[in-house]
Design an enzyme around this catalytic site. Structure first.
Site, mmCIF file in Angstrom:
data_model
loop_
_atom_site.group_PDB
_atom_site.id
_atom_site.type_symbol
_atom_site.label_atom_id
_atom_site.label_comp_id
_atom_site.label_asym_id
_atom_site.label_seq_id
_atom_site.Cartn_x
_atom_site.Cartn_y
_atom_site.Cartn_z
ATOM 1 N N SER A 94 45.539 65.901 117.359
ATOM 2 C CA SER A 94 46.076 66.144 118.694
ATOM 3 C C SER A 94 44.975 65.984 119.752
ATOM 4 C CB SER A 94 46.721 67.531 118.725
ATOM 5 O OG SER A 94 47.499 67.707 119.885
ATOM 6 N N ASP A 215 56.886 63.962 114.768
ATOM 7 C CA ASP A 215 56.202 64.686 115.838
ATOM 8 C C ASP A 215 57.086 64.670 117.084
ATOM 9 O OD1 ASP A 215 54.493 65.641 117.836
ATOM 10 O OD2 ASP A 215 52.749 64.584 117.055
ATOM 11 N N HIS A 244 54.247 67.597 114.237
ATOM 12 C CA HIS A 244 52.941 67.511 114.905
ATOM 13 C C HIS A 244 51.850 68.179 114.079
ATOM 14 C CE1 HIS A 244 50.293 66.897 118.321
ATOM 15 N NE2 HIS A 244 49.901 68.155 118.238
#
Length: 266
Positions: A94, A215, A244
């Protein structure tokens, strides 16, 4: 019947195992890698799961970490401390992709490969903040942002975490996140003021991207747009069933990919 998770490749037998450094995303800490780190260590890999500044168990408050370089300092220090000639595979999840990019820019000679797991992947043409600002229109639901804080802060809302990040992850890991999540920053203004990452340093580092197909925060088309816009991506891997938080929803699959990358690019 679901298939068994893949076996994690053991560390290469040629010399010492490559170190794998795991870098968390916004609001999280090294704790979020506990499943993946356990699997990698059991297969003989050397693993570090860092807390970036003002994250995880790091004692600093966000106001003590005014710049993105300050935030990334634990990763930069870890690479600086590697013995001469040793390189690491650095893995960013991320927002952790931005820290991995800065580390690759700072110490390209110490990076065997940079892995981006459904992560921000900056290019060498635009301001460093460009890829973050492209996602600015996302629905942050109950997340709280404070533009007046120094640096501007974000606290990921519990509903956002549950519905956009952890929707396929085990409930006990969502409970863990509820207990351990911290306020953080995306450091957009600070990164906007910096020159783009360079072709000569960051651009030369081998990059591997792990696409997570389920995600709901960074959708698959956005992930693939990042890949297409960045040179130097030597390999794209996929975990179709991962949300995610791939380290929670598909830990064995992610660990297998990371181990294979470490063995391939050491």
């Amino acid at each position: 019947m679901s298939s068994a998770p893949p076996a994690v490749p053991t560390a290469s037998s040629s010399g010492a195992a490559t170190r794998i450094i795991l870098v968390h995303g916004t609001g999280h800490g090294g704790w979020c890698w506990y499943r993946v780190a356990t699997l990698l260590r059991a297969a003989g890999h050397r693993v570090s799961a860092l807390d970036l500044a003002a994250s995880g168990a790091d004692a600093r408050r966000l106001r003590d970490v005014p710049t993105f370089e300050d935030y990334t300092r634990p990763l930069l220090d870890a690479l600086a401390a590697l013995p001469d000639g040793e390189r690491a595979v650095i893995v960013g999840h991320s927002f952790g992709g931005m820290s991995v990019a800065l580390a690759a820019e700072t110490f390209p000679e110490k990076v065997a490969a940079a892995v981006f797991v459904t992560a921000f992947l900056p290019d060498c043409a635009n301001p460093r903040s460009h890829v973050i600002e492209k996602l600015a229109a996302a629905d942050w639901m109950d997340s709280v942002m404070d533009a007046e804080h120094d640096p501007p802060s974000v606290f990921l809302g519990l509903e956002f975490i549950r519905e956009k990040l952890y929707q396929l992850s085990p409930p006990e890991d969502y409970t863990l996140a509820r207990s351990l999540a911290r306020v953080s920053s995306y450091y957009v203004a600070d990164m906007r003021a910096q020159p783009p990452f360079s072709e000569a340093r960051y651009g030369k580092v081998r990059k591997v991207y792990v696409v997570c197909g389920q995600d709901l925060a960074m959708l698959e088309p956005f992930q693939r747009e990042l890949i297409a816009g960045c040179g130097g991506v030597v390999e794209v891997r996929e975990i179709p069933g991962a949300d995610h938080m791939a380290m929670f929803s598909k830990p064995a699959e992610l660990a297998a990919h990371l181990a294979d990358v470490a063995n391939t690019y050491a």
